[in-house]
Write an enzyme that holds these catalytic residues in place. Structure first.
Site, mmCIF file in Angstrom:
data_model
loop_
_atom_site.group_PDB
_atom_site.id
_atom_site.type_symbol
_atom_site.label_atom_id
_atom_site.label_comp_id
_atom_site.label_asym_id
_atom_site.label_seq_id
_atom_site.Cartn_x
_atom_site.Cartn_y
_atom_site.Cartn_z
ATOM 1 N N LYS A 110 0.949 -1.028 0.209
ATOM 2 C CA LYS A 110 0.648 -0.069 0.148
ATOM 3 C C LYS A 110 1.398 1.056 0.367
ATOM 4 O O LYS A 110 0.304 2.422 -0.650
ATOM 5 C CB LYS A 110 -0.677 0.129 0.721
ATOM 6 C CG LYS A 110 -1.940 -1.259 1.297
ATOM 7 C CD LYS A 110 -3.658 -1.471 2.093
ATOM 8 C CE LYS A 110 -3.980 -2.289 1.172
ATOM 9 N NZ LYS A 110 -3.413 -3.950 1.786
HETATM 10 C C1 LIG Z 1 -3.572 -4.161 1.583
HETATM 11 C C2 LIG Z 1 -3.070 -5.742 1.129
HETATM 12 C C3 LIG Z 1 -3.925 -7.251 -0.051
HETATM 13 C C4 LIG Z 1 -5.115 -6.517 -0.273
HETATM 14 O O1 LIG Z 1 -5.283 -5.877 -1.907
HETATM 15 P P1 LIG Z 1 -6.228 -5.123 -1.844
HETATM 16 O O2 LIG Z 1 -5.921 -4.397 -3.086
HETATM 17 O O3 LIG Z 1 -7.444 -4.882 -0.418
HETATM 18 O O4 LIG Z 1 -6.927 -6.240 -2.788
HETATM 19 C C5 LIG Z 1 -2.603 -8.277 0.450
HETATM 20 N N1 LIG Z 1 -1.806 -7.994 1.082
HETATM 21 C C6 LIG Z 1 -1.643 -7.219 1.911
HETATM 22 C C7 LIG Z 1 0.207 -7.338 3.019
HETATM 23 C C8 LIG Z 1 -2.056 -6.050 2.053
HETATM 24 O O5 LIG Z 1 -1.514 -4.745 2.453
#
Ligand SMILES: *Cc1c(COP(=O)(O)O)cnc(C)c1O
Length: 493
Positions: A110
Site C-alpha cells: 500500500k
Molecule cells: C491490502 C493488502 C492486500 C490486499 O490488497 P487489495 O487491494 O485490498 O486486494 C494483500 N496483502 C497485503 C499485505 C495487504 O496489505
C-alpha cells in the site's frame, strides 16, 4: 480524460475533482472515461526508470495536472521513501517471479499508492482553490492505516484519522499505528473486526447531518481507502514495470503474455492489473488469490457474490474482508458500462448482501480466475519456499504462491508467472516464524523478529527495528457507535 461514476452517467469530473471527492454521491466509484491505449508505446517504455514510467502512465490519467505538478508528486513519493531506487524489485524463485512491493516506509504494497496519493490530493486541493481542510477518514485491516498515516502525516491542510479493529491486526501492525508521530494524525482501535470498523466508518461518510457539522467547521471528508481513484492508478505502474523487467532480462519477449497472481482483499491491487491489461499490457490471466474468506473464489466460480458469511480471522489479516469494494469497477466494465444495471445490483446488495451477475457479464470476466488457501496451506507454503529456495515470504504472499500452485495443477500453462508479494515477512513475523520453526510460543514480539532475522539470514528492516524504541502515543479504544464522538474530540468541534 474525465471520471464518471459506476452508478450514474450524469456526472463527469476532472481527475483532481475525483481524487478530492473519493466516492460519488450516488454511492458509485469513479472510473476513467476510457482506458488509454499504450499498445503502440510498449516498445518505447521498456527502458524507463520506475519514476519515468510512473510519470508516463499517470500523465495519461491525470490530464488536468501539469507536467511539473505530476513530476513533483512522483518525486516526493518515490525519491526518498523506498529502500531501493527500483521501488518494486523482482526476484526469480524457481521458474516464477516475485514482485516485491514492500520496500516502502511501512513494508506493505500500500506504500506504493499511499506515498503518492497525499501529494496528488494536496495538488488537487490547490488546483481547485478549495478553502477547506481535508479530513481523511479510514478504516484499516492493518496495512492501509499505517501507510496512510505515514503518507499524510504533517501534510498541510489535511488531517487524518485511522480506526483499526482492536482484534484484527497483527501485533507489529498495531504497534506501528499506536506509535505514529505527526501533528495532524489520530489513531484508535475499534472493538470488533475489520467489517465492524469499515461499516462504522461508512456510516460516518453517509451521515448528512454530521457532514454538515464538519463542513461548517471547515472540513470535508475524504478517504484513503482503495475506492479513491488516486489510490488505484499508481498501482497500475508496477504491472508494466515488472513486465518490462522480464523483457529486459530476456526472460520473455516483448508482447509475450504473462500471468499475474495477486493476493486479494478489497480487489484494488488486482483491479490495477486489469486496468494495465485494458491499456495493452500483454496479460494472460489475473489469478485472484484469497484466504479462507473466499467470497471472490465463489464469485469467479459461480457468478454469485454472497457476503452473508462469518468473517474468519486468518494469518493473512489484510485480506480478511467479505466486501471487496473495487469489484464494482470490474463489474461496470463487464456489463459494458451500464450504470443503471450496476446501480440496481448494488442497491439489492445493500439490502440482501447478495447478487448474481448475468452469463454475459460472466463471459467478460475470462481474464480472471480465483483460488483460495487455508492457513495450514499458507504455512506449508512458507516452509516449502524457504527450504527449497532460501527465500522468506509473508503470509499474504504465501496465499498467492499457494494459489499459483493450484492453478498450475489445473491448467497447462505456457506463460511466465509474476506473483505480487504484498508485505515483508517481518510484518507478520510470528506466523512466518512458526511456519519454518517450532517452539516460539513464549517469545515476545521483538524476540520473534530477531529469531526470524537469524533463521532467515536477512536483516530486520529499518522501519521495524526503529519500532523498538518508539513510544505509544495513541492508546484509545472506542465502541463502533462512538466514532462521531472520537472525531469531534480530535477536531475540537
Ligand atoms: C491490502 C493488502 C492486500 C490486499 O490488497 P487489495 O487491494 O485490498 O486486494 C494483500 N496483502 C497485503 C499485505 C495487504 O496489505
Amino acid at each position: 480524460m474525465n471520471y464518471i461514476s459506476t452508478r450514474s452517467n450524469t456526472e463527469t469530473l476532472s481527475a483532481s475533482q475525483a481524487i478530492i471527492k473519493g466516492l460519488s454521491d450516488d454511492g458509485g466509484l469513479y472510473v476513467p472515461s476510457k482506458f488509454p491505449d499504450l499498445r503502440e508505446e510498449l516498445k518505447n517504455l521498456s527502458t524507463l526508470t520506475y519514476c519515468e514510467l510512473a510519470f508516463f502512465i499517470l500523465k495519461n490519467f491525470l490530464t488536468d495536472f501539469t507536467d511539473e505538478e505530476l513530476s513533483n508528486c512522483i518525486n516526493s513519493a518515490y525519491k526518498n521513501n523506498f529502500d531501493t531506487s527500483e521501488i518494486t524489485p523482482i526476484k526469480q524463485i524457481g521458474n516464477d517471479y516475485i514482485l516485491e512491493l514492500f520496500h516502502g516506509p511501512t513494508l506493505a504494497f500500500k506504500d506504493i499508492a499511499l506515498t503518492l496519493m497525499p501529494h496528488l490530493l494536496k495538488t488537487s486541493i490547490n488546483k481547485n482553490n478549495l478553502d477547506k481542510e481535508i479530513l481523511v477518514l479510514t478504516a484499516t485491516s492493518g496495512d492501509t492505516g499505517k501507510a496512510a498515516l505515514e503518507g499524510f502525516k504533517d501534510i498541510d491542510n489535511v488531517k487524518i484519522i485511522v480506526f483499526f479493529p482492536e482484534n484484527g491486526v497483527s501485533p507489529i501492525q498495531k504497534l506501528q499505528m499506536k506509535t505514529q508521530e505527526g501533528k495532524n494524525v489520530f489513531v484508535a482501535g475499534i472493538n470488533g473486526n475489520f467489517d465492524d470498523a469499515q461499516s462504522a466508518v461508512k456510516k460516518i461518510f453517509s451521515n448528512d447531518d454530521f457532514n454538515k457539522i464538519l463542513n461548517k467547521n471547515g472540513f470535508i471528508l475524504s478517504s484513503a481507502n482503495s475506492i479513491n481513484i488516486g489510490r488505484l492508478l499508481p498501482q497500475v505502474v508496477y504491472y508494466f514495470y515488472s513486465y518490462f523487467k522480464l523483457v529486459n532480462t530476456k526472460k520473455i519477449k516483448l508482447f509475450d503474455k504473462v500471468n499475474f497472481v495477486v493476493p486479494t482483499g478489497n480487489f484494488g491491487d488486482i483491479l490495477a492489473g486489469y486496468y494495465a491489461k485494458e491499456m495493452g499490457l500483454p496479460v494472460n490471466k489475473l489469478i485472484c488469490a484469497s484466504n479462507e474468506n473466499n467470497v471472490l473464489y465463489d464469485f469467479f466460480r459461480t457468478g454469485e457474490y454472497n457476503k452473508n458469511k462469518e468473517l474468519k480471522l486468518t494469518t493473512s489479516p489484510s485480506m480478511d474482508i467479505l466486501v471487496s469494494s473495487n469489484l464494482e469497477r470490474l463489474l461496470f466494465e463487464s456489463c459494458n458500462r451500464d450504470s443503471r444495471l450496476i446501480s440496481a445490483l448494488f442497491k439489492s446488495f445493500s439490502e440482501t448482501g447478495y447478487y448474481k451477475i448475468s452469463n454475459l457479464m460472466r463471459q467478460n470476466l475470462n481474464d480472471f480466475c480465483g483460488y483460495y488457501c487455508t492457513d495450514e496451506e499458507v504455512s506449508e507454503t512458507i516452509n516449502h519456499v524457504f527450504n527449497k529456495y532460501n527465500y522468506l515470504i509473508d503470509t499474504h504472499t504465501s496465499v498467492a504462491y499457494c494459489s499459483l500452485n493450484k492453478f498450475k495443477s489445473n491448467n497447462s500453462n505456457k506463460y511466465k508467472n509474476i506473483i505480487l508479494s504484498t508485505a515483508s515477512p517481518f510484518k507478520f513475523a510470528k506466523d512466518v516464524l512458526n511456519s519454518i520453526n517450532n517452539n516460539n510460543n513464549n517469545l515476545q514480539d521483538f524476540d520473534v523478529i530477531d529469531k526470524l532475522s537469524i533463521l532467515g539470514k536477512i536483516d530486520v528492516p529499518k522501519p521495524i527495528a526503529d519500532l523498538r524504541d518508539k513510544k505509544i502515543i495513541h492508546d484509545n479504544i472506542y465502541d463502533k457507535n462512538e466514532l462521531k464522538l472520537a472525531i469531534q474530540n480530535f477536531l475540537e468541534i
